[in-house]
Structures are given as structure tokens and as C-alpha cells.
Design an enzyme around this catalytic site. Sequence first.
Site, PDB file in Angstrom:
ATOM      1  N   ASP A   1       1.075 -49.609   0.652  1.00  0.00           N
ATOM      2  CA  ASP A   1       2.104 -50.343   1.391  1.00  0.00           C
ATOM      3  C   ASP A   1       2.056 -49.954   2.861  1.00  0.00           C
ATOM      4  OD1 ASP A   1       2.917 -51.352  -1.025  1.00  0.00           O
ATOM      5  OD2 ASP A   1       4.489 -49.845  -1.314  1.00  0.00           O
TER       6      ASP A   1
HETATM    7  N1  URA Z   1       2.915 -47.453  -5.137  1.00  0.00           N
HETATM    8  C1  URA Z   1       3.757 -47.955  -4.214  1.00  0.00           C
HETATM    9  O1  URA Z   1       4.904 -48.246  -4.497  1.00  0.00           O
HETATM   10  N2  URA Z   1       3.295 -48.111  -2.955  1.00  0.00           N
HETATM   11  C2  URA Z   1       2.037 -47.783  -2.574  1.00  0.00           C
HETATM   12  O2  URA Z   1       1.689 -47.938  -1.395  1.00  0.00           O
HETATM   13  C3  URA Z   1       1.185 -47.264  -3.562  1.00  0.00           C
HETATM   14  C4  URA Z   1       1.637 -47.112  -4.834  1.00  0.00           C
END
Ligand code: URA
Length: 248
Positions: free
Chosen positions: A103
Site C-alpha cells: 500500500d
Molecule cells: N497488507 C496490507 O494491508 N497492506 C500492505 O501493503 C501489505 C499487506
Amino acid sequence: MERLDKRLASTGRWSRKEVKELIRQGRVLVNGVPAARPEDKVGDGDRLLVDGQEVDCAPFVYVMMHKPAGILSATEDRRQKTVVDLLPEELQRRGLFPVGRLDKDTTGLLILTDDGAMAHELLSPKKHVDKVYLARVEGKIDASDVDALARGMELSDGLKCLPAGLEPLEDGSRCLVTLREGKYHQVKRMLAARGKPVLELKRLSMGGLVLDEALEPGQWRFLEAAETAKLRDRAAHLNFLGEMNKKT
Ligand code: URA
């Protein structure tokens, strides 16, 4: 056979112009002999040294990045900066892409490569490559959370998660989460469903490859030969398991 300057520049370490200058300065050896011209032809059997260091002219490039917060895990975006924008032009021209997504606000280990087959192997949910995340949460992780993740959670939208590892750290406000898959916002959604929303998330490792803590957020380095071999072995191993499963 290909041109010496093209082959050295294809490593992404130098531009064609820089390679020409290295050759002019006598810093490039081909099989122990200083290279004469950028247009000299070299092949797979030739040993290339720059400043006494052997150059790995493998067909693919593998990079480890400490992804900073606020940057997209994508190759390009019209408005926002991407992890590929953090790489030098030579590597951008090679078409490197991130292996999987983090993310925008997640930090930590990201592999970038131009080896599509390897990326596919590492990402395939069937291949069960462990990814370890460090999360800081609101509230405290307790034994019931550990149990729920270990059993495999079903989220409110019906998404079934594979069993996942959860290890509370210190007072429980931080924890290690180990996933074998990579569904959208998975760590955040699982912990939010337990009433422990994630405040910060960092990926520490992927398939046995650990984030080099010497890398500051935004910094990157090439994978070392042993690390690339680890990835390659891992991909070969997974392929082998896949073939065995097909046969049984
Ligand atoms: N899980 C999440 O919620 N975000 C990420 O960036 C990676 C795994």
C-alpha cells in the site's frame, strides 16, 4: 555476441556514456585485457571486470528497495511518484517493475526486477511464499487474535484467508504477521476485523529475503549474488513442487 558497451550498460550500473568513459580510462578488462573500444563484441564466455570487480551480466536485474511511505508500488502513474521513479534512468529504461504491491503508506522490503517468470513464481498464491510484516496497531494483540489468524479468518465480505502467523511483541501494540498470500490490504483488513486497526505497516521479509536495514527508506541496492541465488532456488523449488503436485 553483443557490443561491450551495450552489455555493461544493460546491467543498469552505468549509462552507455559512462561505460565509454570507463573503457577510455582503461578501467574495463575483457578476459584480463584492457578493452580497446566500446563496440568490441563480447559473449557469455567472456569475463568482464570493471575496476577489478567482476561484472555480472546476467540477463535480469534484481533490486531490493526499502519502500518509503507515500510512494506508489507501480511502474508509472500520471500524478503520483512511483517506486520505479526512485531508480536511476538506466534501470527505468530496462523496464523494472515491483514484485507485488505494498500500500502507499506501507514501508519496507520491495523487490524490483525485469524477470517476469521469477516474479510470477514468487507472487503466485499457490506457491505460498511467506511474507513477514511488522505492524503497529491500535489496542493490544492478545491470544484470541493469535488464534483467530492461525485458524484462518473469514472477513466480512466473505474473503477467506489462509492461516496466518501472528506474534505479539513487547506490550502487544506491535506484532509480526506472517502471510502466505497477498490479498488486497490483507494485514490491515485482518487486524481491523479483530478490532486492532493497523497504524503502521512495514514488510520485513519475503521468501527468506530480509530487508537490509542499512537501506534508509527510499534507498535501494542490487541483490547480492547469494540473495539472487536464494530467489532463484526458491523459484526453482516452487516450480518443482508445482510439477510434483500436478503429477500426484
Ligand atoms: N497488507 C496490507 O494491508 N497492506 C500492505 O501493503 C501489505 C499487506
